[in-house]
Scaffold this motif. Structure first.
Motif, short mmCIF file in Angstrom:
data_model
loop_
_atom_site.label_atom_id
_atom_site.label_comp_id
_atom_site.label_asym_id
_atom_site.label_seq_id
_atom_site.Cartn_x
_atom_site.Cartn_y
_atom_site.Cartn_z
N SER A 79 0.78 -1.24 0.01
CA SER A 79 -0.08 -0.03 0.16
C SER A 79 0.91 1.34 -0.01
N MET A 80 2.04 1.21 0.62
CA MET A 80 2.70 2.52 0.65
C MET A 80 4.16 2.48 -0.06
N PHE A 81 3.93 1.29 -1.06
CA PHE A 81 5.26 1.20 -1.97
C PHE A 81 5.19 2.51 -2.86
N LYS A 116 -0.25 5.33 6.16
CA LYS A 116 -0.83 6.24 5.03
C LYS A 116 -0.19 7.54 5.00
N ARG A 117 -0.54 8.36 4.01
CA ARG A 117 0.05 9.54 3.88
C ARG A 117 -0.85 10.55 3.82
N VAL A 118 -0.60 11.67 4.84
CA VAL A 118 -1.77 12.57 5.01
C VAL A 118 -1.78 13.61 3.84
N ILE A 119 -2.92 13.73 3.16
CA ILE A 119 -3.15 14.54 1.86
C ILE A 119 -4.12 15.67 2.41
N THR A 169 1.33 18.39 -6.49
CA THR A 169 2.43 17.50 -6.85
C THR A 169 2.89 16.62 -5.82
N GLU A 170 3.06 15.44 -6.18
CA GLU A 170 3.47 14.32 -5.22
C GLU A 170 4.41 13.63 -5.56
N PRO A 171 5.84 14.03 -5.32
CA PRO A 171 6.91 13.32 -5.73
C PRO A 171 7.26 11.94 -5.25
N TYR A 172 6.45 11.59 -4.26
CA TYR A 172 6.59 10.06 -3.52
C TYR A 172 5.90 8.98 -4.22
N ILE A 173 5.07 9.53 -5.07
CA ILE A 173 4.30 8.33 -5.75
C ILE A 173 4.99 8.29 -7.19
N GLU A 174 4.83 6.56 -7.74
CA GLU A 174 5.39 6.29 -9.00
C GLU A 174 4.45 6.29 -9.97
N VAL A 193 -6.43 10.51 4.07
CA VAL A 193 -5.24 9.91 3.86
C VAL A 193 -5.19 8.77 2.83
N ILE A 194 -4.09 8.42 2.26
CA ILE A 194 -4.22 7.55 1.21
C ILE A 194 -2.51 7.04 1.14
N GLY A 195 -2.60 5.64 0.61
CA GLY A 195 -1.23 5.20 0.40
C GLY A 195 -0.28 5.71 -0.56
#
Lengths: 163, 178
Positions: B62-64, B104-107, B129-134, B154-156
């Motif tokens: 989920s947090m990959f 999870k990440r706080v959005i 912009t979310e640099p941490y997602i692929e 929140v979301i992964g």
């Protein structure tokens, strides 16, 4: 009082208390044990023997009240089940379509409404066919005491915000 | 003097001295203070790992790619003692207890209007912009979500599989240490 009699008294008291909790478990402990037994019965591995499978399929409905209502939303099944017969049928079909199932019921928060009724929320972790991404669900349950056993009367999934 | 030397260098047949050495190996020269130290370390470890830094093992993708399955981490229970979670921070969310927690990440922050279309999140109508997602593919919200006071969205990081949810501040247990 010297140390030895004092230690002996403490050991005897602790042993007595331990024996008491084993012989007369609290309702909360009985419910927790019921949930653990249910999770163990509902889980199965690919190499499960036919006899064990049959035993589990017959045992699982006995954890539920005859008027039980079970609302489920998971990868394996989504819908509502009423009564032991429907529950047994759903178990049989889910077992036929899956190679393995690992169910864990953790952190139950139990509230006793009366001596014969309990409401609880529990975290259910479901791993179907060894999926690396387990499905997590919070379940609200109502359990009724029937003789010496606690039977599940209702189960419904809830959102975290509803806690 | 000779007695002391005997106890330090016991012979093969000196069973009493061997037993003395064994006892010294177990609890040192001063058993009382050794046991106090052992109890102190045990109590300290329980307080540290039950109340301050809760050890966790990451399960699932989920947090990959931020967190991979099998990684060990610690949840700092006091990370948000004096401040609120910020946008972009990873938090640990408690469920009905602490045995199973969710990363999870706080959005979305309290008061925000959050929407998501195929994994791209917009806050108050503006995409972020979310640099941490692929991967940006993923779920979509049916309608924008209005967050109340003390509510977070929140979301992964793995938008292909991670579901979003709205949580209360009280469900946030802490922040991963690494």
């Amino acid at each position: 009082m010297s140390a030895k009699p004092f230690l002996l008294t403490v050991v005897i008291a602790a042993t007595g208390w331990w024996a008491y909790t084993i012989l007369f478990p609290s309702p909360e402990k009985q419910i927790q044990e019921t949930l653990q037994r249910l999770a163990a019965k509902a889980s199965f591995s690919p190499d499960e023997k036919a006899l064990a499978r049959l035993g589990a399929m017959n045992a699982i409905p006995s954890f539920f009240h005859s008027n039980a209502v079970l609302r489920v939303s998971s990868q394996a099944y989504s819908g509502s089940l009423e009564g032991r017969a429907e529950i047994r049928e759903a178990i049989a079909s889910s077992r036929a379509g899956a190679r393995s199932l690992d169910i864990r019921l953790t952190d139950p928060q139990i509230t006793l409404s009366s001596a014969t009724e309990a409401e609880l929320v529990v975290t259910a972790t479901v791993i179907l066919d060894a999926d690396p991404n387990p499905s997590l669900q919070i379940l609200r349950m109502k359990m009724l005491r029937s003789g010496r056993r606690w039977l599940i009367h209702s189960v419904e999934p809830i959102q975290l915000n509803e806690l | 003097m000779s007695e002391i030397e005997t106890s330090i260098h016991p012979g093969p047949n000196e069973t009493e001295s061997s037993s003395g050495l064994w006892k010294r190996f177990l609890h040192g020269r001063a058993p009382g203070s050794t046991w106090i130290r052992i109890i102190g370390v045990a109590v300290g470890a329980v307080i540290l790992f039950k109340g301050i830094l809760i050890p966790i093992k990451v399960v699932g993708f989920s947090m990959f790619p931020t967190y991979k399955p099998g990684e060990i981490n610690y949840i700092n229970r006091f990370a948000f003692a004096k401040r609120d979670p910020q946008r972009g921070e990873v938090v640990s969310i408690g469920t009905t207890g602490r045995q199973v927690t969710i990363l999870k990440r706080v959005i979305g922050l309290p008061g925000d209007i959050v929407s998501m279309r195929k994994g791209v999140v917009s806050i108050n109508g503006a995409p972020i912009t979310e640099p941490y997602i692929e991967t940006k593919n993923g779920f979509s919200t049916r309608t924008p979500v209005q967050l109340e006071t003390d509510e977070y969205w929140v979301i992964g990081d793995n938008r292909m599989i991670s579901e979003f949810s709205k949580i209360h501040r009280r469900h946030i247990l802490g922040k991963p240490l690494f």
